[in-house]
Design an enzyme around this catalytic site. Structure first.
Site, PDB file in Angstrom:
ATOM      1  N   CYS A  54      -5.441 -20.070  16.849  1.00  0.00           N
ATOM      2  CA  CYS A  54      -6.435 -21.096  17.122  1.00  0.00           C
ATOM      3  C   CYS A  54      -7.125 -21.604  15.858  1.00  0.00           C
ATOM      4  O   CYS A  54      -7.366 -20.861  14.927  1.00  0.00           O
ATOM      5  CB  CYS A  54      -7.494 -20.618  18.086  1.00  0.00           C
ATOM      6  SG  CYS A  54      -6.813 -19.901  19.578  1.00  0.00           S
ATOM      7  N   ARG A  63      -2.296 -23.207  12.909  1.00  0.00           N
ATOM      8  CA  ARG A  63      -2.898 -21.984  13.460  1.00  0.00           C
ATOM      9  C   ARG A  63      -2.588 -21.809  14.951  1.00  0.00           C
ATOM     10  O   ARG A  63      -2.881 -20.763  15.524  1.00  0.00           O
ATOM     11  CB  ARG A  63      -4.426 -22.033  13.286  1.00  0.00           C
ATOM     12  CG  ARG A  63      -4.858 -22.179  11.859  1.00  0.00           C
ATOM     13  CD  ARG A  63      -6.356 -22.214  11.776  1.00  0.00           C
ATOM     14  NE  ARG A  63      -6.927 -20.961  12.183  1.00  0.00           N
ATOM     15  CZ  ARG A  63      -7.102 -19.919  11.385  1.00  0.00           C
ATOM     16  NH1 ARG A  63      -6.754 -20.008  10.115  1.00  0.00           N
ATOM     17  NH2 ARG A  63      -7.638 -18.815  11.825  1.00  0.00           N
ATOM     18  N   TRP A 109      -3.660 -21.300  20.285  1.00  0.00           N
ATOM     19  CA  TRP A 109      -2.476 -20.423  20.369  1.00  0.00           C
ATOM     20  C   TRP A 109      -2.839 -19.426  21.457  1.00  0.00           C
ATOM     21  O   TRP A 109      -3.674 -18.548  21.258  1.00  0.00           O
ATOM     22  CB  TRP A 109      -2.273 -19.736  19.019  1.00  0.00           C
ATOM     23  CG  TRP A 109      -0.993 -18.956  18.902  1.00  0.00           C
ATOM     24  CD1 TRP A 109       0.219 -19.438  18.506  1.00  0.00           C
ATOM     25  CD2 TRP A 109      -0.813 -17.556  19.149  1.00  0.00           C
ATOM     26  NE1 TRP A 109       1.145 -18.415  18.491  1.00  0.00           N
ATOM     27  CE2 TRP A 109       0.546 -17.253  18.889  1.00  0.00           C
ATOM     28  CE3 TRP A 109      -1.648 -16.528  19.571  1.00  0.00           C
ATOM     29  CZ2 TRP A 109       1.068 -15.973  19.028  1.00  0.00           C
ATOM     30  CZ3 TRP A 109      -1.127 -15.246  19.718  1.00  0.00           C
ATOM     31  CH2 TRP A 109       0.217 -14.984  19.441  1.00  0.00           C
ATOM     32  N   ASN A 164     -12.134 -18.860  18.351  1.00  0.00           N
ATOM     33  CA  ASN A 164     -10.904 -18.263  17.817  1.00  0.00           C
ATOM     34  C   ASN A 164     -11.124 -16.752  17.801  1.00  0.00           C
ATOM     35  O   ASN A 164     -12.115 -16.294  17.247  1.00  0.00           O
ATOM     36  CB  ASN A 164     -10.669 -18.807  16.397  1.00  0.00           C
ATOM     37  CG  ASN A 164      -9.573 -18.068  15.642  1.00  0.00           C
ATOM     38  OD1 ASN A 164      -9.598 -18.005  14.425  1.00  0.00           O
ATOM     39  ND2 ASN A 164      -8.613 -17.517  16.339  1.00  0.00           N
ATOM     40  N   GLU A 200      13.882 -11.093   4.285  1.00  0.00           N
ATOM     41  CA  GLU A 200      13.180 -12.369   4.253  1.00  0.00           C
ATOM     42  C   GLU A 200      14.140 -13.520   4.547  1.00  0.00           C
ATOM     43  O   GLU A 200      13.806 -14.447   5.267  1.00  0.00           O
ATOM     44  CB  GLU A 200      12.493 -12.541   2.885  1.00  0.00           C
ATOM     45  CG  GLU A 200      11.705 -13.806   2.704  1.00  0.00           C
ATOM     46  CD  GLU A 200      10.579 -14.002   3.706  1.00  0.00           C
ATOM     47  OE1 GLU A 200      10.238 -13.066   4.453  1.00  0.00           O
ATOM     48  OE2 GLU A 200      10.044 -15.127   3.761  1.00  0.00           O
ATOM     49  N   LYS A 237      13.685 -16.140   7.689  1.00  0.00           N
ATOM     50  CA  LYS A 237      13.547 -17.597   7.539  1.00  0.00           C
ATOM     51  C   LYS A 237      14.433 -18.310   8.552  1.00  0.00           C
ATOM     52  O   LYS A 237      14.030 -19.273   9.193  1.00  0.00           O
ATOM     53  CB  LYS A 237      13.927 -18.052   6.121  1.00  0.00           C
ATOM     54  CG  LYS A 237      12.926 -17.718   5.045  1.00  0.00           C
ATOM     55  CD  LYS A 237      11.649 -18.545   5.086  1.00  0.00           C
ATOM     56  CE  LYS A 237      10.573 -17.963   5.913  1.00  0.00           C
ATOM     57  NZ  LYS A 237       9.652 -17.023   5.493  1.00  0.00           N
ATOM     58  N   GLU A 296      12.974 -17.691  12.241  1.00  0.00           N
ATOM     59  CA  GLU A 296      11.743 -18.381  12.648  1.00  0.00           C
ATOM     60  C   GLU A 296      11.877 -19.892  12.591  1.00  0.00           C
ATOM     61  O   GLU A 296      11.253 -20.593  13.373  1.00  0.00           O
ATOM     62  CB  GLU A 296      10.508 -17.861  11.887  1.00  0.00           C
ATOM     63  CG  GLU A 296      10.557 -17.960  10.405  1.00  0.00           C
ATOM     64  CD  GLU A 296       9.375 -17.258   9.706  1.00  0.00           C
ATOM     65  OE1 GLU A 296       8.459 -16.772  10.364  1.00  0.00           O
ATOM     66  OE2 GLU A 296       9.396 -17.221   8.463  1.00  0.00           O
ATOM     67  N   HIS A 337      27.511   1.641  11.335  1.00  0.00           N
ATOM     68  CA  HIS A 337      26.937   2.622  12.262  1.00  0.00           C
ATOM     69  C   HIS A 337      26.428   1.949  13.541  1.00  0.00           C
ATOM     70  O   HIS A 337      25.488   2.418  14.154  1.00  0.00           O
ATOM     71  CB  HIS A 337      25.808   3.401  11.576  1.00  0.00           C
ATOM     72  CG  HIS A 337      26.302   4.239  10.433  1.00  0.00           C
ATOM     73  ND1 HIS A 337      27.068   5.367  10.614  1.00  0.00           N
ATOM     74  CD2 HIS A 337      26.191   4.079   9.090  1.00  0.00           C
ATOM     75  CE1 HIS A 337      27.387   5.876   9.441  1.00  0.00           C
ATOM     76  NE2 HIS A 337      26.872   5.114   8.495  1.00  0.00           N
ATOM     77  N   LYS A 376       0.548 -19.531  11.636  1.00  0.00           N
ATOM     78  CA  LYS A 376       0.559 -19.107  10.238  1.00  0.00           C
ATOM     79  C   LYS A 376      -0.433 -17.986   9.968  1.00  0.00           C
ATOM     80  O   LYS A 376      -0.168 -17.078   9.205  1.00  0.00           O
ATOM     81  CB  LYS A 376       0.249 -20.298   9.337  1.00  0.00           C
ATOM     82  CG  LYS A 376       0.424 -19.939   7.877  1.00  0.00           C
ATOM     83  CD  LYS A 376       0.644 -21.151   7.035  1.00  0.00           C
ATOM     84  CE  LYS A 376       1.076 -20.774   5.641  1.00  0.00           C
ATOM     85  NZ  LYS A 376       2.428 -20.184   5.575  1.00  0.00           N
TER      86      LYS A 376
HETATM   87  C1  G6P Z   1       2.538 -14.910  10.243  1.00  0.00           C
HETATM   88  C2  G6P Z   1       3.219 -16.002   9.443  1.00  0.00           C
HETATM   89  C3  G6P Z   1       4.110 -15.383   8.358  1.00  0.00           C
HETATM   90  C4  G6P Z   1       3.301 -14.428   7.502  1.00  0.00           C
HETATM   91  C5  G6P Z   1       2.584 -13.375   8.338  1.00  0.00           C
HETATM   92  C6  G6P Z   1       1.590 -12.588   7.514  1.00  0.00           C
HETATM   93  O1  G6P Z   1       3.470 -14.225  11.011  1.00  0.00           O
HETATM   94  O2  G6P Z   1       3.981 -16.832  10.284  1.00  0.00           O
HETATM   95  O3  G6P Z   1       4.652 -16.412   7.541  1.00  0.00           O
HETATM   96  O4  G6P Z   1       4.155 -13.805   6.592  1.00  0.00           O
HETATM   97  O5  G6P Z   1       1.839 -13.994   9.386  1.00  0.00           O
HETATM   98  O6  G6P Z   1       0.596 -13.471   7.066  1.00  0.00           O
HETATM   99  P1  G6P Z   1      -0.278 -13.237   5.789  1.00  0.00           P
HETATM  100  O7  G6P Z   1      -1.190 -14.428   5.727  1.00  0.00           O
HETATM  101  O8  G6P Z   1      -1.024 -11.962   6.007  1.00  0.00           O
HETATM  102  O9  G6P Z   1       0.626 -13.147   4.605  1.00  0.00           O
END
Ligand code: G6P
Length: 610
Positions: free
Chosen positions: A2, A27, A74, A100, A482, A486, A489, A505, A605
């Site tokens: 939010c 957000r 959200w 929020n 990572e 990517k 997501e 395994h 985010k």
């Molecule tokens: C969310 C975002 C990710 C991020 C994670 C941790 O899941 O979508 O991109 O890596 O939060 O966020 P931070 O701000 O703590 O790095």
């Protein structure tokens, strides 16, 4: 998680609110709403879905009045719908609230309010706040909010307005971010800086338990006991242009391309006379020589940066590093094991991730000194950590991180080198070479980005996939976590990361004809091993895309369907280059699939709930 925004001043409030919400959509974006005063009435307009739906619903409404609050949601309590969208009001509709966070005792409060004859219309936890403020109201909104928050358990950033005092917003914060923008004849509240950058760069950062009363020409802040608090304004060092796409189709691709500059800035902020200067984290040589281990705690991509950091630090500083997901660390039973001889590092791009904040507090409560790596100055983590290393990634808007992650990794390389130097694990010559290699990264990243068409072409061939594998060994395995995230997501393709040697395994059972296996092998001692793993999956029909450094290319040509390369550098740094093609791959695959690249479904985010 939010986003909330509020404005009181002289401007037409709706464009301010909608503009601010647009900047906070990262957000949460499953519904949005605004409350404002018009013709002596509280108007509340809400719409399920993206902000564009709310804009459409508002049509050409002009608020006329100059106070209002807005919210982009959200969902936590109750499905995304017009009714569950914020703002929420009391029964008379003259008090409106945006929130929020999560009110953990909302059921109890709701039952209590129902017993008093109050009728609820939504399934949200937030609606209790609107009814409670009304219940407590005795002619002063600030006092009513103060009494209300005393009854709340959980987390909240709140913005509250009432028709009875239509010149003020009352805001409150506990464990959810909230800033107050200081304008001239106007003031604002917001969950995050981008929403207010257009109007001001000067803000007050509310602390937990504080309440603010905001009119167009005055801001008063009170602590939990109702005492006035004097705060120094904080100046945001980001520019409003960073919140714009500037000609790029998406923030994601813009931010991927900003990495050479972000890396350069993050590095150069610490380079003094050819040495890495980490005086900001203020750890003495004596302390470093004394530590027996390092704990890294983070979430999401920041956790992946931590795993990569483990390989780097253990390699050069020869000290054990454990890495934990924050939500796991904080609930380790009966409590997390921490030794006073351990260095504790939290990583968070936003500096507001609820689980990471809780882990930081847990570590501090056990007497640990916490170093934070974060991108946001003034964020909760930045303020609460004992020492903070700020990445210089600039504002990151796309929900999936790119430059946030790489600059976090870079900070861990720097910390590793400093620890290695202090503990005598690196000779002067090795240290100088390490620093020189780090300085090459930004230019080499540009070279990798120049070959993006190659990745775009691969994505154009594979965007129909339902399942892909990302494999590597050692530090390459860390990087693939990572890379795989990517793709997942951004494009919603199921992708799994596996340590290459572990594939046999179990997961190898999933390899079928034409299953894509991305294999990363940039570390010379592990190349032959990864080639064996490539052969294993090839024998089961996989389509293998190998990635290595230019100088190792030939070794992969026989067994792989496609070989991609990054420019040559010392093996330890190659993953910092290799991440870019995987970011681009996720991006282009998502574009070909028509996904919402900057705001992938279900994600936010900044995750301010646990
Ligand atoms: C969310 C975002 C990710 C991020 C994670 C941790 O899941 O979508 O991109 O890596 O939060 O966020 P931070 O701000 O703590 O790095």
């Amino acid at each position: 998680m939010c986003g909330i925004v509020g404005y009181v001043g002289k401007k037409d409030v709706l464009p301010v609110l909608l503009g601010g919400l647009g900047k906070l959509e990262y957000r949460g974006y499953d519904s949005a709403g605004v409350a404002f005063v018009k013709d002596g009435q509280m108007k509340v307009i809400k719409a399920k879905g993206r902000l564009s739906n709310l804009r459409e619903k508002l049509g050409d409404v002009v608020a006329e009045d100059t106070i209002g609050i807005g919210h982009t949601r959200w969902a936590t309590h109750g499905e995304p719908s017009d009714i569950n969208a914020h703002p929420h009001t009391n029964t008379a509709g003259d008090i409106a609230v945006v929130h929020n966070g999560i009110i953990e005792n909302f059921s109890k409060l709701k039952n209590w309010l129902i017993s008093k004859g109050i009728h609820f219309v939504s399934e949200t936890d937030t609606e209790v706040v609107a009814h409670l403020v009304n219940y407590m109201y005795e002619g002063d909104l600030k006092s009513a909010v103060m009494k209300t928050i005393k009854m709340l358990e959980g987390s909240y950033a709140l913005g509250v307005i009432t028709l009875k005092e239509p010149d003020r917003i009352v805001a409150a914060r506990k464990d959810s971010p909230l800033v107050i923008g200081i304008g001239k004849d106007e003031n604002l509240i917001a969950s995050d800086f981008p929403a207010i950058l257009e109007y001001t760069k000067d803000v007050y950062l509310l602390d937990d338990g504080e309440v603010a009363e905001i009119t167009a020409d005055n801001i008063e802040i009170y602590d939990v006991l109702g005492n006035r608090v004097h705060k120094e304004p904080f100046t945001i060092d980001w520019d409003v242009s960073q919140a714009e796409k500037g000609g790029w189709e998406h923030f994601m691709i813009k931010e991927i391309h900003e990495q050479p500059v972000a890396m350069h800035d993050t590095l150069m902020a610490r380079m003094r006379d050819g040495k890495i200067d980490l005086s900001e984290i203020n750890v003495t040589e004596e302390y470093i020589n004394d530590i027996e281990g390092i704990h890294i705690v983070a979430c999401g991509s920041a956790y992946h940066a931590g795993i990569l950091g483990k390989y780097v630090i253990e390699n050069i500083a020869r000290i054990p590093v454990s890495v934990d997901v924050a939500s796991e660390f904080r609930y380790r039973m009966p409590s997390p094991l921490l030794s006073k001889k351990d260095l504790f590092i939290v990583i968070s791009q936003s500096g507001e991730t609820a689980d990471t904040i809780a882990a930081l507090r847990e570590a501090q409560s056990k007497g640990a000194k916490v170093i934070a790596i974060t991108n946001v100055k003034g964020s909760t983590i930045s303020r609460e950590a004992d020492f903070t290393m700020h990445t210089q990634a600039g504002l990151e808007i796309a929900v999936a991180t790119s430059k946030g992650y790489t600059t976090q990794c870079l900070c861990l390389y720097m910390i590793g080198a400093e620890i290695a130097r202090m503990r005598g694990e690196m000779s002067q010559e090795e240290y100088d070479r390490f620093v020189k290699d780090l300085q090459k990264i930004p230019d080499l990243m540009k070279m990798v980005l120049d070959k993006k068409e190659e990745i775009q072409h691969l994505a154009s061939m594979r965007f129909g996939d339902v399942n892909e594998f990302f494999i590597g060994r050692g530090i390459d395995y860390a990087l693939m976590m990572e890379g795989s995230l990517k793709l997942k997501e951004l494009s919603y393709i199921h992708s799994e990361t596996y340590a290459a040697g572990e594939l046999k395994h179990g997961p190898i059972a999933l390899i079928e004809d034409n299953t894509l296996v991305m294999a990363l092998a940039t570390q010379k001692p592990l190349i032959e091993k990864v080639i064996s793993n490539i052969k294993e999956v090839k024998a089961r029909g996989a389509y293998v895309v190998a990635m290595t450094q230019d100088r190792y290319r030939e070794q992969f040509e026989k067994d792989s369907d496609l070989v991609l390369t990054v420019p040559d550098i010392d093996d330890l740094f190659a993953p910092l280059l290799a991440v870019l093609p995987y970011q681009l791959y996720g991006y282009y695959t998502a574009v070909f699939k028509g996904c919402d690249v900057d705001k992938p479904r279900n994600l936010a985010k900044s995750v301010t709930v646990e």
